[in-house]
Design an enzyme around this catalytic site. Structure first.
Site, PDB file in Angstrom:
ATOM      1  N   HIS A 168      67.378  46.183 -32.520  1.00  0.00           N
ATOM      2  CA  HIS A 168      67.255  44.818 -31.639  1.00  0.00           C
ATOM      3  C   HIS A 168      66.526  45.493 -30.043  1.00  0.00           C
ATOM      4  O   HIS A 168      67.770  45.980 -29.888  1.00  0.00           O
ATOM      5  CB  HIS A 168      67.875  43.694 -31.112  1.00  0.00           C
ATOM      6  CG  HIS A 168      68.107  42.698 -31.133  1.00  0.00           C
ATOM      7  ND1 HIS A 168      67.505  41.442 -31.594  1.00  0.00           N
ATOM      8  CD2 HIS A 168      67.842  41.923 -29.497  1.00  0.00           C
ATOM      9  CE1 HIS A 168      67.197  40.469 -30.746  1.00  0.00           C
ATOM     10  NE2 HIS A 168      67.924  40.916 -29.544  1.00  0.00           N
ATOM     11  N   CYS A 169      65.829  44.757 -28.566  1.00  0.00           N
ATOM     12  CA  CYS A 169      65.570  45.121 -28.351  1.00  0.00           C
ATOM     13  C   CYS A 169      65.485  44.100 -26.769  1.00  0.00           C
ATOM     14  O   CYS A 169      64.983  42.974 -26.757  1.00  0.00           O
ATOM     15  CB  CYS A 169      63.852  45.280 -27.639  1.00  0.00           C
ATOM     16  SG  CYS A 169      63.648  46.064 -26.003  1.00  0.00           S
ATOM     17  N   PRO A 170      66.660  44.109 -26.182  1.00  0.00           N
ATOM     18  CA  PRO A 170      67.143  42.874 -25.492  1.00  0.00           C
ATOM     19  C   PRO A 170      66.359  42.449 -23.866  1.00  0.00           C
ATOM     20  O   PRO A 170      66.255  41.593 -23.707  1.00  0.00           O
ATOM     21  CB  PRO A 170      68.580  43.130 -24.838  1.00  0.00           C
ATOM     22  CG  PRO A 170      69.550  44.190 -24.656  1.00  0.00           C
ATOM     23  CD  PRO A 170      67.847  44.817 -26.225  1.00  0.00           C
ATOM     24  N   GLY A 173      63.760  40.909 -25.489  1.00  0.00           N
ATOM     25  CA  GLY A 173      64.354  39.189 -26.140  1.00  0.00           C
ATOM     26  C   GLY A 173      63.846  38.912 -27.916  1.00  0.00           C
ATOM     27  O   GLY A 173      63.947  38.076 -27.735  1.00  0.00           O
TER      28      GLY A 173
END
Lengths: 363, 167
Positions: A168-170, A173
Protein backbone atom coordinates in the site's frame (compact mmCIF):
# COMPACT_ATOMS: atom_id res chain seq x y z
CA UNK A 1 -53.55 17.96 -16.76
CA UNK A 2 -49.85 17.79 -16.01
CA UNK A 3 -48.00 14.56 -15.38
CA UNK A 4 -45.57 14.62 -12.51
CA UNK A 5 -42.34 12.80 -13.22
CA UNK A 6 -40.54 11.98 -10.04
CA UNK A 7 -36.84 11.46 -10.66
CA UNK A 8 -35.25 9.20 -8.13
CA UNK A 9 -31.53 9.49 -7.72
CA UNK A 10 -29.89 6.39 -9.17
CA UNK A 11 -27.80 4.42 -6.67
CA UNK A 12 -24.62 3.00 -8.08
CA UNK A 13 -22.81 0.00 -6.67
CA UNK A 14 -19.79 1.97 -5.49
CA UNK A 15 -21.92 3.68 -2.87
CA UNK A 16 -22.53 0.34 -1.16
CA UNK A 17 -19.13 -1.28 -1.54
CA UNK A 18 -17.55 -2.44 1.72
CA UNK A 19 -13.96 -1.60 2.45
CA UNK A 20 -12.28 1.68 3.30
CA UNK A 21 -11.99 3.33 -0.08
CA UNK A 22 -13.10 6.71 -1.31
CA UNK A 23 -14.74 7.08 -4.66
CA UNK A 24 -14.91 10.17 -6.83
CA UNK A 25 -16.49 11.17 -10.12
CA UNK A 26 -19.50 8.91 -9.50
CA UNK A 27 -17.41 5.78 -9.09
CA UNK A 28 -14.89 6.34 -11.85
CA UNK A 29 -12.08 7.12 -9.43
CA UNK A 30 -11.08 4.82 -6.57
CA UNK A 31 -8.56 5.68 -3.89
CA UNK A 32 -7.62 4.93 -0.32
CA UNK A 33 -9.09 6.98 2.46
CA UNK A 34 -5.96 8.92 3.47
CA UNK A 35 -5.00 11.13 0.57
CA UNK A 36 -2.84 13.72 2.30
CA UNK A 37 0.50 12.34 1.20
CA UNK A 38 -0.81 11.91 -2.34
CA UNK A 39 -1.59 15.63 -2.45
CA UNK A 40 1.94 16.29 -1.23
CA UNK A 41 3.33 14.16 -4.07
CA UNK A 42 1.24 16.11 -6.58
CA UNK A 43 2.29 19.41 -5.08
CA UNK A 44 5.98 18.57 -5.18
CA UNK A 45 5.93 17.35 -8.77
CA UNK A 46 3.77 20.18 -10.07
CA UNK A 47 5.57 22.82 -8.05
CA UNK A 48 9.07 21.79 -9.03
CA UNK A 49 8.18 21.38 -12.69
CA UNK A 50 6.38 24.71 -12.81
CA UNK A 51 9.45 26.45 -11.44
CA UNK A 52 11.63 24.58 -13.92
CA UNK A 53 9.51 25.53 -16.93
CA UNK A 54 9.06 29.09 -15.79
CA UNK A 55 12.68 29.94 -15.10
CA UNK A 56 15.38 27.55 -16.22
CA UNK A 57 13.68 26.37 -19.39
CA UNK A 58 13.28 29.86 -20.77
CA UNK A 59 16.98 30.49 -20.47
CA UNK A 60 18.14 27.05 -21.61
CA UNK A 61 15.79 26.90 -24.59
CA UNK A 62 17.41 30.03 -25.94
CA UNK A 63 20.98 29.35 -24.92
CA UNK A 64 21.18 25.64 -25.69
CA UNK A 65 18.25 24.02 -27.44
CA UNK A 66 14.46 24.23 -27.53
CA UNK A 67 14.38 20.46 -27.26
CA UNK A 68 15.17 20.70 -23.55
CA UNK A 69 11.75 21.90 -22.40
CA UNK A 70 10.08 19.60 -24.93
CA UNK A 71 11.63 16.48 -23.44
CA UNK A 72 10.96 17.77 -19.94
CA UNK A 73 7.32 18.30 -20.85
CA UNK A 74 7.03 14.77 -22.24
CA UNK A 75 8.55 13.25 -19.14
CA UNK A 76 6.38 15.40 -16.92
CA UNK A 77 3.17 14.48 -18.75
CA UNK A 78 4.05 10.79 -18.77
CA UNK A 79 4.81 10.68 -15.07
CA UNK A 80 1.64 12.61 -14.23
CA UNK A 81 -0.44 10.28 -16.41
CA UNK A 82 1.01 7.17 -14.79
CA UNK A 83 0.69 8.66 -11.32
CA UNK A 84 -2.97 9.42 -11.82
CA UNK A 85 -3.56 5.99 -13.32
CA UNK A 86 -1.92 4.35 -10.34
CA UNK A 87 -3.81 6.41 -7.83
CA UNK A 88 -7.21 6.35 -9.41
CA UNK A 89 -7.57 2.80 -10.67
CA UNK A 90 -8.75 -0.34 -8.98
CA UNK A 91 -5.60 -2.20 -7.89
CA UNK A 92 -7.27 -5.57 -8.34
CA UNK A 93 -9.66 -5.69 -5.43
CA UNK A 94 -11.42 -9.02 -4.99
CA UNK A 95 -15.08 -8.38 -4.14
CA UNK A 96 -16.28 -9.95 -0.93
CA UNK A 97 -18.27 -13.14 -1.04
CA UNK A 98 -22.05 -12.81 -1.10
CA UNK A 99 -23.90 -14.52 1.77
CA UNK A 100 -24.77 -17.65 -0.24
CA UNK A 101 -21.21 -18.17 -1.31
CA UNK A 102 -19.85 -17.49 2.18
CA UNK A 103 -22.26 -20.02 3.66
CA UNK A 104 -21.32 -22.62 1.05
CA UNK A 105 -17.62 -22.21 1.76
CA UNK A 106 -18.16 -22.32 5.51
CA UNK A 107 -20.05 -25.56 5.05
CA UNK A 108 -17.15 -27.00 3.10
CA UNK A 109 -14.70 -25.90 5.77
CA UNK A 110 -16.79 -27.47 8.51
CA UNK A 111 -17.03 -30.65 6.51
CA UNK A 112 -13.27 -30.91 6.25
CA UNK A 113 -12.28 -29.62 9.68
CA UNK A 114 -15.22 -30.60 11.81
CA UNK A 115 -17.64 -28.13 13.33
CA UNK A 116 -16.33 -25.55 15.77
CA UNK A 117 -18.46 -25.48 18.93
CA UNK A 118 -20.36 -22.28 19.56
CA UNK A 119 -18.44 -19.67 21.45
CA UNK A 120 -15.02 -21.08 20.67
CA UNK A 121 -12.58 -19.24 18.48
CA UNK A 122 -11.98 -21.01 15.17
CA UNK A 123 -8.35 -21.63 14.12
CA UNK A 124 -6.71 -18.43 12.86
CA UNK A 125 -5.90 -19.71 9.40
CA UNK A 126 -7.57 -22.26 7.27
CA UNK A 127 -5.66 -23.78 4.44
CA UNK A 128 -7.32 -25.43 1.56
CA UNK A 129 -5.37 -28.08 -0.23
CA UNK A 130 -6.31 -28.35 -3.86
CA UNK A 131 -4.60 -31.30 -5.37
CA UNK A 132 -4.80 -31.36 -9.14
CA UNK A 133 -1.24 -31.56 -10.27
CA UNK A 134 0.30 -30.05 -7.19
CA UNK A 135 -0.62 -29.01 -3.72
CA UNK A 136 -1.71 -25.40 -3.49
CA UNK A 137 -2.27 -23.83 -0.11
CA UNK A 138 -4.82 -21.08 0.06
CA UNK A 139 -5.54 -18.87 3.02
CA UNK A 140 -9.05 -18.04 4.12
CA UNK A 141 -9.79 -14.36 4.63
CA UNK A 142 -12.20 -13.84 7.52
CA UNK A 143 -13.11 -10.33 6.43
CA UNK A 144 -13.87 -11.08 2.82
CA UNK A 145 -15.07 -14.63 3.49
CA UNK A 146 -13.16 -16.06 0.59
CA UNK A 147 -10.18 -18.26 -0.02
CA UNK A 148 -7.58 -15.87 -1.30
CA UNK A 149 -5.99 -16.69 -4.65
CA UNK A 150 -2.24 -17.23 -4.54
CA UNK A 151 -0.28 -13.95 -4.34
CA UNK A 152 -3.35 -12.09 -3.12
CA UNK A 153 -3.25 -10.38 0.23
CA UNK A 154 -5.59 -8.41 2.44
CA UNK A 155 -4.71 -4.76 2.79
CA UNK A 156 -5.53 -3.66 6.32
CA UNK A 157 -5.58 0.02 5.34
CA UNK A 158 -8.11 -0.33 2.56
CA UNK A 159 -9.75 -3.39 4.12
CA UNK A 160 -9.84 -5.26 0.82
CA UNK A 161 -8.24 -8.38 -0.57
CA UNK A 162 -6.10 -7.35 -3.52
CA UNK A 163 -4.80 -9.66 -6.22
CA UNK A 164 -1.03 -9.88 -6.62
CA UNK A 165 -0.75 -7.47 -3.71
CA UNK A 166 2.50 -5.53 -3.80
CA UNK A 167 2.15 -2.91 -1.08
CA UNK A 168 0.00 0.00 0.00
CA UNK A 169 1.68 3.19 -1.14
CA UNK A 170 0.66 6.37 0.72
CA UNK A 171 2.54 8.50 -1.83
CA UNK A 172 0.07 7.49 -4.51
CA UNK A 173 -2.80 7.12 -2.07
CA UNK A 174 -3.76 3.62 -3.17
CA UNK A 175 -2.77 -0.03 -2.98
CA UNK A 176 -0.44 -1.32 -5.66
CA UNK A 177 -1.66 -4.63 -6.99
CA UNK A 178 -2.16 -6.63 -10.14
CA UNK A 179 -4.04 -4.01 -12.12
CA UNK A 180 -1.94 -0.97 -11.40
CA UNK A 181 1.54 -2.32 -10.74
CA UNK A 182 2.77 -1.45 -14.23
CA UNK A 183 1.50 2.10 -13.88
CA UNK A 184 3.25 2.37 -10.53
CA UNK A 185 6.51 1.08 -11.96
CA UNK A 186 6.35 3.39 -14.96
CA UNK A 187 5.54 6.26 -12.63
CA UNK A 188 8.60 5.77 -10.44
CA UNK A 189 10.73 5.14 -13.52
CA UNK A 190 9.59 8.28 -15.32
CA UNK A 191 9.81 10.26 -12.09
CA UNK A 192 13.41 9.11 -11.64
CA UNK A 193 14.24 10.21 -15.17
CA UNK A 194 12.42 13.50 -14.68
CA UNK A 195 14.25 14.14 -11.42
CA UNK A 196 17.63 13.38 -12.96
CA UNK A 197 16.74 15.55 -15.95
CA UNK A 198 15.63 18.54 -13.89
CA UNK A 199 18.56 18.17 -11.52
CA UNK A 200 21.08 17.98 -14.33
CA UNK A 201 19.70 20.96 -16.23
CA UNK A 202 19.47 23.02 -13.10
CA UNK A 203 23.18 22.44 -12.61
CA UNK A 204 23.81 23.33 -16.25
CA UNK A 205 21.72 26.49 -15.88
CA UNK A 206 23.54 27.59 -12.76
CA UNK A 207 26.90 26.85 -14.40
CA UNK A 208 26.11 28.72 -17.60
CA UNK A 209 24.62 31.72 -15.89
CA UNK A 210 27.37 31.90 -13.28
CA UNK A 211 29.92 32.24 -16.07
CA UNK A 212 28.16 35.38 -17.20
CA UNK A 213 26.92 37.07 -14.06
CA UNK A 214 28.42 35.14 -11.17
CA UNK A 215 27.05 32.51 -8.83
CA UNK A 216 25.45 34.75 -6.22
CA UNK A 217 23.72 36.91 -8.82
CA UNK A 218 22.30 33.79 -10.43
CA UNK A 219 20.83 32.64 -7.16
CA UNK A 220 19.39 36.06 -6.48
CA UNK A 221 17.74 36.17 -9.89
CA UNK A 222 16.16 32.74 -9.70
CA UNK A 223 15.98 31.63 -6.07
CA UNK A 224 13.69 28.81 -7.13
CA UNK A 225 16.67 27.01 -8.58
CA UNK A 226 18.06 26.28 -5.16
CA UNK A 227 14.73 24.87 -4.03
CA UNK A 228 14.47 22.67 -7.10
CA UNK A 229 17.97 21.32 -6.63
CA UNK A 230 17.23 20.54 -3.00
CA UNK A 231 14.02 18.67 -3.80
CA UNK A 232 15.62 16.80 -6.68
CA UNK A 233 18.57 15.81 -4.56
CA UNK A 234 16.47 14.15 -1.88
CA UNK A 235 14.09 12.67 -4.42
CA UNK A 236 16.96 11.12 -6.34
CA UNK A 237 18.09 9.09 -3.38
CA UNK A 238 14.65 7.73 -2.60
CA UNK A 239 12.86 7.36 -5.92
CA UNK A 240 15.83 6.14 -7.92
CA UNK A 241 16.57 3.57 -5.22
CA UNK A 242 12.95 2.48 -5.25
CA UNK A 243 13.01 2.18 -9.04
CA UNK A 244 16.07 -0.02 -8.79
CA UNK A 245 14.39 -2.20 -6.21
CA UNK A 246 11.25 -2.61 -8.28
CA UNK A 247 13.28 -3.31 -11.40
CA UNK A 248 14.82 -6.16 -9.46
CA UNK A 249 11.36 -7.38 -8.43
CA UNK A 250 10.00 -7.15 -11.96
CA UNK A 251 12.97 -9.08 -13.35
CA UNK A 252 12.24 -11.88 -10.89
CA UNK A 253 8.44 -11.59 -11.09
CA UNK A 254 8.12 -11.06 -7.34
CA UNK A 255 6.02 -8.71 -5.29
CA UNK A 256 7.22 -6.46 -2.48
CA UNK A 257 4.98 -8.44 -0.13
CA UNK A 258 6.66 -11.73 -1.09
CA UNK A 259 10.08 -10.18 -0.83
CA UNK A 260 9.43 -8.96 2.70
CA UNK A 261 7.92 -12.23 3.84
CA UNK A 262 10.75 -14.14 2.19
CA UNK A 263 8.29 -16.40 0.42
CA UNK A 264 10.76 -17.64 -2.15
CA UNK A 265 14.08 -17.25 -0.38
CA UNK A 266 15.75 -19.54 2.06
CA UNK A 267 16.86 -23.12 1.91
CA UNK A 268 13.61 -24.83 2.76
CA UNK A 269 11.38 -22.71 0.59
CA UNK A 270 10.14 -23.46 -2.88
CA UNK A 271 11.52 -21.38 -5.74
CA UNK A 272 9.25 -18.71 -7.15
CA UNK A 273 6.88 -20.70 -9.37
CA UNK A 274 5.64 -17.56 -11.12
CA UNK A 275 8.99 -16.61 -12.55
CA UNK A 276 9.65 -17.70 -16.11
CA UNK A 277 13.33 -17.99 -15.32
CA UNK A 278 14.08 -15.43 -17.99
CA UNK A 279 14.44 -11.74 -17.12
CA UNK A 280 13.06 -10.50 -20.42
CA UNK A 281 10.04 -12.76 -20.21
CA UNK A 282 9.35 -11.70 -16.65
CA UNK A 283 9.56 -8.02 -17.56
CA UNK A 284 7.31 -8.51 -20.55
CA UNK A 285 4.70 -10.32 -18.53
CA UNK A 286 4.62 -7.86 -15.67
CA UNK A 287 4.76 -4.68 -17.74
CA UNK A 288 3.16 -5.59 -21.04
CA UNK A 289 1.01 -8.57 -20.16
CA UNK A 290 -2.79 -8.64 -20.56
CA UNK A 291 -4.60 -6.25 -18.25
CA UNK A 292 -7.65 -7.75 -16.51
CA UNK A 293 -10.56 -5.34 -16.13
CA UNK A 294 -11.91 -4.41 -12.75
CA UNK A 295 -14.47 -6.86 -11.38
CA UNK A 296 -15.85 -4.38 -8.90
CA UNK A 297 -18.41 -2.89 -11.31
CA UNK A 298 -18.38 0.39 -9.43
CA UNK A 299 -20.71 2.17 -11.82
CA UNK A 300 -23.31 -0.58 -12.05
CA UNK A 301 -26.75 0.58 -11.03
CA UNK A 302 -28.40 -0.94 -8.01
CA UNK A 303 -32.10 -1.56 -8.60
CA UNK A 304 -34.45 0.30 -6.27
CA UNK A 305 -35.50 -1.94 -3.39
CA UNK A 306 -39.11 -0.89 -3.68
CA UNK A 307 -39.50 -1.79 -7.37
CA UNK A 308 -42.90 -3.46 -7.43
CA UNK A 309 -42.30 -5.87 -10.31
CA UNK A 310 -40.31 -8.39 -8.28
CA UNK A 311 -41.84 -10.11 -5.26
CA UNK A 312 -39.36 -10.64 -2.40
CA UNK A 313 -39.35 -14.46 -2.54
CA UNK A 314 -37.88 -14.46 -6.03
CA UNK A 315 -35.19 -11.89 -5.33
CA UNK A 316 -32.55 -14.54 -4.70
CA UNK A 317 -32.68 -15.65 -8.31
CA UNK A 318 -31.28 -12.50 -9.79
CA UNK A 319 -28.68 -12.20 -7.09
CA UNK A 320 -26.23 -10.47 -9.37
CA UNK A 321 -28.32 -7.31 -9.37
CA UNK A 322 -29.39 -7.32 -5.77
CA UNK A 323 -28.02 -4.75 -3.33
CA UNK A 324 -26.67 -7.49 -1.14
CA UNK A 325 -23.71 -5.44 -0.03
CA UNK A 326 -25.61 -3.61 2.75
CA UNK A 327 -26.85 -6.98 4.00
CA UNK A 328 -23.34 -8.27 3.73
CA UNK A 329 -21.93 -5.36 5.71
CA UNK A 330 -24.45 -6.08 8.45
CA UNK A 331 -23.57 -9.75 8.24
CA UNK A 332 -19.92 -8.91 8.64
CA UNK A 333 -20.29 -6.46 11.50
CA UNK A 334 -22.39 -8.88 13.50
CA UNK A 335 -19.82 -11.61 12.91
CA UNK A 336 -17.24 -11.47 15.66
CA UNK A 337 -14.63 -13.41 13.76
CA UNK A 338 -10.94 -12.73 14.43
CA UNK A 339 -10.36 -11.41 10.93
CA UNK A 340 -7.72 -8.79 11.55
CA UNK A 341 -6.22 -10.10 14.75
CA UNK A 342 -3.51 -12.43 13.47
CA UNK A 343 -0.48 -10.34 12.57
CA UNK A 344 0.75 -12.84 10.03
CA UNK A 345 -2.27 -12.45 7.81
CA UNK A 346 -1.93 -8.74 7.38
CA UNK A 347 0.78 -7.31 5.18
CA UNK A 348 2.61 -4.33 6.65
CA UNK A 349 1.05 -1.13 5.37
CA UNK A 350 4.34 0.27 4.18
CA UNK A 351 7.28 -2.05 3.74
CA UNK A 352 10.28 -0.97 5.81
CA UNK A 353 12.82 -0.73 3.01
CA UNK A 354 15.40 2.03 3.03
CA UNK A 355 14.32 3.73 -0.22
CA UNK A 356 10.74 4.10 0.87
CA UNK A 357 11.45 5.15 4.40
CA UNK A 358 12.96 8.47 3.46
CA UNK A 359 11.27 10.92 5.74
CA UNK A 360 12.36 13.99 3.81
CA UNK A 361 10.11 15.66 1.36
CA UNK A 362 9.83 13.34 -1.54
CA UNK A 363 8.70 14.07 -5.05
CA UNK B 1 -32.38 -9.96 -21.93
CA UNK B 2 -32.70 -13.59 -23.07
CA UNK B 3 -31.38 -14.64 -19.69
CA UNK B 4 -33.96 -12.49 -17.92
CA UNK B 5 -36.69 -14.03 -20.09
CA UNK B 6 -35.50 -17.50 -19.14
CA UNK B 7 -35.33 -16.40 -15.56
CA UNK B 8 -38.95 -15.37 -15.64
CA UNK B 9 -39.90 -18.67 -17.24
CA UNK B 10 -38.09 -20.53 -14.50
CA UNK B 11 -39.61 -18.44 -11.77
CA UNK B 12 -43.10 -19.13 -12.93
CA UNK B 13 -42.71 -22.85 -12.72
CA UNK B 14 -39.91 -23.35 -10.19
CA UNK B 15 -38.35 -21.86 -7.10
CA UNK B 16 -34.75 -21.67 -6.09
CA UNK B 17 -33.67 -24.70 -4.12
CA UNK B 18 -29.99 -24.14 -3.61
CA UNK B 19 -26.85 -22.72 -5.12
CA UNK B 20 -23.55 -24.42 -5.59
CA UNK B 21 -20.27 -22.73 -6.32
CA UNK B 22 -17.59 -24.09 -8.63
CA UNK B 23 -14.29 -22.93 -7.17
CA UNK B 24 -11.18 -21.77 -8.91
CA UNK B 25 -8.44 -24.20 -9.86
CA UNK B 26 -5.04 -22.74 -8.98
CA UNK B 27 -2.91 -25.71 -9.93
CA UNK B 28 -1.71 -23.85 -13.02
CA UNK B 29 -0.83 -20.64 -11.22
CA UNK B 30 -2.87 -17.51 -10.80
CA UNK B 31 -4.59 -17.62 -14.20
CA UNK B 32 -8.35 -17.84 -14.11
CA UNK B 33 -9.40 -21.47 -14.37
CA UNK B 34 -12.28 -23.31 -12.74
CA UNK B 35 -12.39 -26.81 -11.36
CA UNK B 36 -13.85 -29.28 -13.83
CA UNK B 37 -14.69 -31.78 -11.12
CA UNK B 38 -18.38 -32.69 -11.40
CA UNK B 39 -20.25 -31.49 -8.30
CA UNK B 40 -22.33 -34.23 -6.63
CA UNK B 41 -25.34 -31.90 -6.23
CA UNK B 42 -25.78 -31.87 -10.00
CA UNK B 43 -25.89 -35.63 -10.21
CA UNK B 44 -29.08 -36.50 -12.01
CA UNK B 45 -29.80 -32.91 -13.06
CA UNK B 46 -27.39 -32.73 -15.95
CA UNK B 47 -25.13 -35.06 -17.88
CA UNK B 48 -21.61 -35.06 -16.52
CA UNK B 49 -20.03 -34.65 -19.93
CA UNK B 50 -22.17 -31.63 -20.86
CA UNK B 51 -21.33 -29.81 -17.67
CA UNK B 52 -17.63 -30.57 -17.85
CA UNK B 53 -17.55 -29.42 -21.45
CA UNK B 54 -19.09 -26.09 -20.49
CA UNK B 55 -16.54 -25.52 -17.76
CA UNK B 56 -13.69 -26.59 -20.04
CA UNK B 57 -14.85 -24.16 -22.75
CA UNK B 58 -15.00 -21.38 -20.18
CA UNK B 59 -11.51 -22.25 -19.04
CA UNK B 60 -10.39 -22.08 -22.65
CA UNK B 61 -11.85 -18.60 -23.00
CA UNK B 62 -10.11 -17.35 -19.87
CA UNK B 63 -6.82 -18.85 -21.01
CA UNK B 64 -7.27 -16.98 -24.30
CA UNK B 65 -7.91 -13.72 -22.47
CA UNK B 66 -4.80 -14.08 -20.31
CA UNK B 67 -2.56 -15.48 -23.03
CA UNK B 68 0.87 -13.92 -23.01
CA UNK B 69 2.11 -13.62 -26.54
CA UNK B 70 2.86 -11.31 -29.43
CA UNK B 71 -0.50 -9.60 -29.61
CA UNK B 72 -0.74 -8.93 -25.89
CA UNK B 73 2.76 -7.44 -25.86
CA UNK B 74 1.86 -5.26 -28.80
CA UNK B 75 -1.23 -4.02 -27.03
CA UNK B 76 0.76 -3.37 -23.87
CA UNK B 77 3.53 -1.48 -25.61
CA UNK B 78 1.15 0.58 -27.72
CA UNK B 79 -0.81 1.51 -24.63
CA UNK B 80 2.36 2.47 -22.80
CA UNK B 81 3.54 4.60 -25.72
CA UNK B 82 0.30 6.58 -25.57
CA UNK B 83 0.63 6.94 -21.77
CA UNK B 84 -2.41 4.64 -21.55
CA UNK B 85 -4.71 7.27 -23.00
CA UNK B 86 -5.61 4.80 -25.69
CA UNK B 87 -7.66 2.86 -23.15
CA UNK B 88 -10.13 5.72 -23.12
CA UNK B 89 -11.27 4.78 -26.61
CA UNK B 90 -10.15 1.19 -27.13
CA UNK B 91 -11.36 -2.00 -25.53
CA UNK B 92 -8.67 -4.35 -24.28
CA UNK B 93 -8.36 -7.89 -25.59
CA UNK B 94 -9.35 -9.18 -22.15
CA UNK B 95 -12.57 -7.16 -22.16
CA UNK B 96 -13.44 -8.46 -25.62
CA UNK B 97 -13.03 -12.05 -24.46
CA UNK B 98 -15.11 -11.38 -21.35
CA UNK B 99 -17.93 -10.23 -23.61
CA UNK B 100 -17.60 -13.44 -25.59
CA UNK B 101 -17.85 -15.36 -22.34
CA UNK B 102 -21.01 -13.52 -21.32
CA UNK B 103 -22.62 -14.38 -24.65
CA UNK B 104 -21.53 -18.00 -24.36
CA UNK B 105 -22.97 -18.35 -20.87
CA UNK B 106 -26.27 -16.83 -22.00
CA UNK B 107 -26.36 -19.31 -24.86
CA UNK B 108 -25.57 -22.24 -22.63
CA UNK B 109 -28.19 -21.18 -20.11
CA UNK B 110 -30.83 -20.99 -22.80
CA UNK B 111 -29.99 -24.20 -24.59
CA UNK B 112 -28.76 -26.53 -21.91
CA UNK B 113 -29.18 -25.31 -18.35
CA UNK B 114 -32.58 -23.65 -18.15
CA UNK B 115 -34.40 -26.70 -19.60
CA UNK B 116 -32.81 -28.73 -16.79
CA UNK B 117 -33.77 -26.27 -14.09
CA UNK B 118 -30.27 -24.85 -13.66
CA UNK B 119 -28.80 -21.41 -14.15
CA UNK B 120 -25.17 -20.37 -14.51
CA UNK B 121 -24.05 -16.97 -13.29
CA UNK B 122 -21.22 -15.28 -15.17
CA UNK B 123 -18.10 -15.47 -12.94
CA UNK B 124 -17.37 -11.81 -13.65
CA UNK B 125 -20.40 -10.94 -11.52
CA UNK B 126 -18.86 -12.90 -8.66
CA UNK B 127 -15.46 -11.26 -8.86
CA UNK B 128 -14.09 -14.19 -10.91
CA UNK B 129 -14.05 -16.26 -7.73
CA UNK B 130 -16.67 -18.88 -8.55
CA UNK B 131 -19.12 -20.14 -11.14
CA UNK B 132 -22.43 -19.95 -9.34
CA UNK B 133 -24.93 -22.62 -10.37
CA UNK B 134 -28.48 -22.03 -9.17
CA UNK B 135 -30.55 -25.17 -8.87
CA UNK B 136 -34.30 -24.83 -9.22
CA UNK B 137 -36.97 -27.14 -7.91
CA UNK B 138 -40.31 -27.61 -9.61
CA UNK B 139 -42.83 -25.87 -7.36
CA UNK B 140 -45.30 -28.72 -7.50
CA UNK B 141 -42.82 -31.35 -6.41
CA UNK B 142 -41.14 -29.60 -3.51
CA UNK B 143 -41.95 -29.33 0.15
CA UNK B 144 -38.40 -28.47 1.11
CA UNK B 145 -37.78 -25.75 -1.45
CA UNK B 146 -38.98 -23.08 0.94
CA UNK B 147 -36.26 -24.12 3.38
CA UNK B 148 -33.83 -23.80 0.50
CA UNK B 149 -34.81 -20.21 -0.21
CA UNK B 150 -34.71 -19.25 3.45
CA UNK B 151 -31.18 -20.60 3.68
CA UNK B 152 -30.09 -18.15 1.02
CA UNK B 153 -31.40 -15.29 3.09
CA UNK B 154 -30.01 -16.31 6.44
CA UNK B 155 -26.78 -17.83 5.23
CA UNK B 156 -26.97 -20.69 7.70
CA UNK B 157 -25.44 -24.00 6.82
CA UNK B 158 -28.42 -26.15 7.81
CA UNK B 159 -30.66 -24.85 5.02
CA UNK B 160 -27.99 -25.48 2.42
CA UNK B 161 -27.42 -28.98 3.73
CA UNK B 162 -31.15 -29.58 3.67
CA UNK B 163 -31.36 -28.33 0.10
CA UNK B 164 -28.56 -30.57 -1.08
CA UNK B 165 -30.00 -33.59 0.66
CA UNK B 166 -33.55 -33.06 -0.53
CA UNK B 167 -32.92 -34.44 -4.00
Amino acid sequence: MSVMVVRKKVTRKWEKLPGRNTFCCDGRVMMARQKGIFYLTLFLILGTCTLFFAFECRYLAVQLSPAIPVFAAMLFLFSMATLLRTSFSDPGVIPRALPDEAAFIEMEIEATNGAVPQGQRPPPRIKNFQINNQIVKLKYCYTCKIFRPPRASHCSICDNCVERFDHHCPWVGNCVGKRNYRYFYLFILSLSLLTIYVFAFNIVYVALKSLKIGFLETLKETPGTFLEVLICFFTLWSVVGLTGFHTFLVALNQTTNEDIKGSWTGKNRVQNPYSHGNIVKNCCEVLCGPLPPSVLDRRGILPLEESGSRPPSTQETSSSLLPQSPALTEHLSSNEMPEDSTPEEMPPPEPPEPPQEVAEADK
Amino acid sequence: SAQVHNLQELRRSASLATKIFIQRDYSDGTICQFQTKFPPELDGRIERQLFEETVKTLNGFYAEAEKIGGSSYLEGCLACATAYFIFLCMETHYEKVLKKITRYIQEQNEKIFAPRGLLLTDPVERGMRVIEVSIYEDRCSSGSSSSGSSSSASGSSSGGGGGAGSR
